[in-house]
Design a protein around this motif. Structure first.
Motif, PDB file in Angstrom:
ATOM      1  N   ALA A 576       0.832  -1.204   0.000  1.00 51.22           N
ATOM      2  CA  ALA A 576       0.000   0.000   0.000  1.00 51.22           C
ATOM      3  C   ALA A 576       0.870   1.260   0.000  1.00 51.22           C
ATOM      4  O   ALA A 576       0.606   2.216  -0.759  1.00 51.22           O
ATOM      5  N   TYR A 579       2.688   1.772  -3.351  1.00 48.51           N
ATOM      6  CA  TYR A 579       1.758   2.250  -4.382  1.00 48.51           C
ATOM      7  C   TYR A 579       1.473   3.737  -4.177  1.00 48.51           C
ATOM      8  O   TYR A 579       1.372   4.509  -5.146  1.00 48.51           O
ATOM      9  N   LEU A 580       1.361   4.157  -2.906  1.00 50.85           N
ATOM     10  CA  LEU A 580       1.124   5.566  -2.620  1.00 50.85           C
ATOM     11  C   LEU A 580       2.295   6.410  -3.114  1.00 50.85           C
ATOM     12  O   LEU A 580       2.097   7.468  -3.747  1.00 50.85           O
ATOM     13  N   SER A 615      -4.049  -4.471   2.022  1.00 55.84           N
ATOM     14  CA  SER A 615      -3.432  -3.465   1.154  1.00 55.84           C
ATOM     15  C   SER A 615      -4.375  -2.302   0.850  1.00 55.84           C
ATOM     16  O   SER A 615      -3.994  -1.134   0.989  1.00 55.84           O
ATOM     17  N   THR A 618      -5.217  -0.231   4.020  1.00 58.33           N
ATOM     18  CA  THR A 618      -4.050   0.560   4.421  1.00 58.33           C
ATOM     19  C   THR A 618      -3.859   1.749   3.493  1.00 58.33           C
ATOM     20  O   THR A 618      -3.559   2.871   3.944  1.00 58.33           O
ATOM     21  N   TYR A 619      -4.041   1.543   2.183  1.00 62.57           N
ATOM     22  CA  TYR A 619      -3.891   2.636   1.217  1.00 62.57           C
ATOM     23  C   TYR A 619      -4.903   3.746   1.503  1.00 62.57           C
ATOM     24  O   TYR A 619      -4.556   4.934   1.521  1.00 62.57           O
ATOM     25  N   ILE A 697      -8.042   1.419  -7.860  1.00 61.05           N
ATOM     26  CA  ILE A 697      -7.650   1.805  -6.503  1.00 61.05           C
ATOM     27  C   ILE A 697      -8.009   3.265  -6.244  1.00 61.05           C
ATOM     28  O   ILE A 697      -8.500   3.622  -5.174  1.00 61.05           O
TER      29      ILE A 697
END
Length: 709
Positions: A576, A579-580, A615, A618-619, A697
């Motif tokens: 996560a 990815y952020l 994930s 969390t993101y 997402i």
């Protein structure tokens, strides 16, 4: 100073202290209660002459003799069944004298045996158990307190009182001593402590003369409790403990705190019930002894109660399976025989935590041994789960000094009521909702029948009366079904019990009180970085996971707490954050992951191991804390994504939605790929949420934050 002067001085002192209102109110309440008791006593004398006793006498006498209540009241019924103080006092003295002279205390057994020898014969009050001695081809008695065994018993007593063979019966026994025989002790006469017969028409005629409230109060005083100390809800719960006595093959559970009298009624108040203590038993003892070809406890008693359910254990591997068969049909197979019995199965035990904690962390059947607690087929056979946590712990003022029916007489009344049924009592007025399956219907009908017998034994009740009973019965069964849903998943989803008025077609839904206290997801917006998700934990159990976040100035460090060194959970939370860092600009240019440090704490609110599908949640938590905007109120986030940013396929949609609903969620974030599973979800479950579908997402995080796109 005289007593009157003392009282006057106390009143003046109270007045000078400015404390007049409270004593006056207390006196008024006491006077009102006394007036009610006087009215009830008048009705008892008119309609139950010789069938009642003052209940505090039992407790006073019992302190000196460890015998069941029904034994003491059998004697009180012979000597002190009056409201005349003189007769009562004389009767109590006679009972005390009888107990002093004839009741066998274990520590005085040798003295009593000596007296039997010296006098040639003597009458004792003791618990007698009979066994067959096949070597001598005769029946032999064992005296519980006197401690003598192998005493020959005339077979006519065994034929007339079969329960001598299973569990034993308290009896008044005249014992002889024979100096010339090898069997020195002989039974001259044996009289079980029980009412020989009961005239039910007397009960039916008398019931008409009492209001429902008066009758409930009479029932409570009969079992020794003071009704003025309890509200109507607790009164109903305490009365419902008696259903197994009046309803054949009734399966009943009560779990709650210690000291609430759960096992008292099954041990003390009827010679027709037996309390199995210690937990361990055998198929031969409970159901059928193949060697002796004798039916066990279920064939000899109206109620078989298990104390301390946590300790229930069968020595036989097939014990629970036979119990399941019996609880479902009232019969069981042993050898070539199909054996019928009518005893109810009662399970009582302790819940050691507050019910809201139990509801969050496990289920209400958790105190049962695992072989039962995890067997949904066994639990589904339970007709009534009484919420023992609603009954207050007993205090001295809970015990009545008023008048009630003689316990032994009332026990025979309840036994006679087993011959009739009021399971169809509501059919004239109501039909059951479509979420009650066959077992639910059977359970509700049996509880309705039992409560009608107890409250309206003459069968005279109104539509409002039966509606109240039907609502109560549905709640008791729904409590079982709600726990089955937690244990067995969507197989038991249909818990929304209701009944429909045949006249108005109104549908009335019946809730379970404790279900309303388990909402873990707040309806209103929480703090930024606080989110909830439903995921499988490391024990393969769907759980509600709460994530809470903090952000400080820094250089892109992360700390994942609460995951208990779970490698997979850490990897998903790392996914996560990575990815952020790579894609934050697609959400907001103001997010600067490299310039901040993040802490995210994960908590399994169902007290299980940490989940790994973290994930997406969390993101969303990281974006929420970064932009300072909370997610929408009542939201549960479903779904997960891979390291490459692909939304993963999600299974068990219906079960996840059920966990979300039980946790108080009002809105659910769902991957669009899960729409194919919607056909497996009950319509009323779907209707409980605002469903928010996402394809990417970024789409998911925008909808979670309530941002219009």
């Amino acid at each position: 100073m005289t007593s009157d002067n003392k009282q006057e001085e106390e009143k003046l002192r109270a007045k000078s202290d400015g404390d007049v209102a409270v004593p006056a109110e207390a006196i008024a309440q006491e006077q009102a209660a006394e007036n009610v008791q006087t009215d009830l006593l008048d009705k008892l004398e008119a309609f139950f002459p010789g069938r009642f006793v003052r209940k505090d006498l039992t407790q006073k006498i019992k302190e000196g003799a460890n015998v069941p209540t029904y034994v003491l009241e059998f004697l009180l019924g012979q000597y002190a069944n009056s409201s005349d103080p003189v007769i009562i006092e004389r009767g109590v003295e006679n009972v005390k004298k009888t107990l002093a002279n004839n009741y066998v205390r274990p520590d005085e057994a040798e003295k009593v045996k000596s007296r039997i020898r010296e006098e040639g014969a003597y009458t004792v009050i003791d618990k007698i158990t009979v066994t067959l001695n096949s070597d001598k081809d005769r029946y032999e008695a064992a005296f519980g307190n006197l401690g003598i065994t192998g005493v020959p018993v005339d077979e006519r007593y065994v034929q007339d009182y079969e329960r001598l063979l299973v569990g034993g019966i308290w009896s008044i026994v005249r014992v002889q001593y024979d100096h010339t025989s090898d069997d020195h002790f002989l039974i001259d006469q044996l009289t079980p402590v029980q009412v020989p017969s009961v005239n039910m028409q007397e009960v039916y005629d008398a019931r008409e003369k009492f209001t429902t409230d008066e009758w409930i109060d009479l029932l409570l005083r009969t079992i020794g409790m003071e009704p003025t100390q309890f509200d109507d809800r607790v009164k109903w719960l305490m009365v419902s403990r008696l259903i197994p006595f009046v309803e054949n093959n009734y399966n009943f559970v009560e779990l709650g705190p210690r000291g609430t009298g759960k096992s008292h009624v099954y041990k003390e108040l009827s010679p027709n019930s037996i309390l199995v203590s210690g937990g361990q038993t055998t198929v031969a003892n409970l159901f059928f002894n193949m060697a002796r070809h004798e039916v066990g406890l279920v064939g000899m008693w109206d109620v078989v109660a298990f104390d301390e359910v946590a300790g229930i254990k069968f020595k036989d591997n097939d014990g629970v399976q036979i119990m399941k068969d019996y609880m479902a049909s009232g019969s069981f197979a042993r050898g070539r025989d199909e054996i019928q019995a009518s005893a109810g199965m009662v399970f009582v035990g302790n819940i050691n935590q507050p019910v809201d904690v139990v509801m969050r962390t496990s289920n209400l059947f958790d105190p049962f041994p695992a072989v039962m607690a995890n067997d949904t087929a066994f639990l589904d056979r339970i007709h009534n789960y009484l919420p023992g946590w609603e009954i207050p712990k007993y205090r001295p003022n809970f015990f009545t000094n008023g008048y009630g029916l003689i316990t032994d007489y009332f026990a025979e009344v309840m036994r006679a009521l087993r011959k009739i049924s009021y399971g169809d009592a509501f059919d004239k007025y109501f039909t059951l909702g479509n979420q009650l399956n066959q077992r639910d219907t059977i359970a509700v009908r049996k509880t309705v029948s039992g409560m009608v017998k107890l409250l309206y034994p003459d069968g005279k009740f109104t539509k409002e009366d039966v509606a109240q009973i039907l609502t109560f019965a549905m709640e008791m069964r729904r409590r079982v079904k709600e726990q089955l849903k937690k244990i067995g998943g969507m197989e038991f989803y249909d818990v929304n019990f209701s009944y429909i008025d045949k006249e108005t077609y109104d549908e009335h839904f019946v809730p379970v009180p404790e279900q309303g206290s388990t909402g873990l997801i707040p309806e209103n917006e929480g703090k930024p970085g606080q989110v909830y998700t439903v995921a499988y934990d490391a024990d393969e159990r769907l759980s509600l996971i709460k994530l809470e976040s903090q952000m400080t100035a820094g250089n892109g460090k992360t700390s994942w707490t609460g995951i208990q060194s779970n490698r997979l959970a850490k990897e998903e939370m790392d996914t996560a954050f990575n990815y952020l860092k790579a894609n934050f600009s697609q959400v907001s240019q103001n997010i600067a992951p490299a310039q901040h440090d993040y802490i995210v704490n994960a908590t399994n609110l169902n007290n299980g191991a940490m989940a790994t599908e973290l994930s997406l949640a969390t993101y969303v938590a990281l974006v929420s804390i970064s932009v300072g905007k909370p997610v929408i109120g009542g939201l549960a986030i479903l779904g997960d994504f891979s390291i490459g940013g692909t939304i993963k396929k999600m299974d068990s949609l219906a079960d996840r939605l059920q966990v979300a609903l039980d946790s108080g969620a009002k809105a659910v974030l769902i991957p669009s790929s899960a729409t194919s599973e919607l056909g497996t979800v009950p319509g009323d479950l779907i209707a409980a949420f605002s469903l928010k579908f996402y394809n990417t997402i970024e789409d998911a995080v925008m909808k979670a934050l309530g941002v219009q796109q």
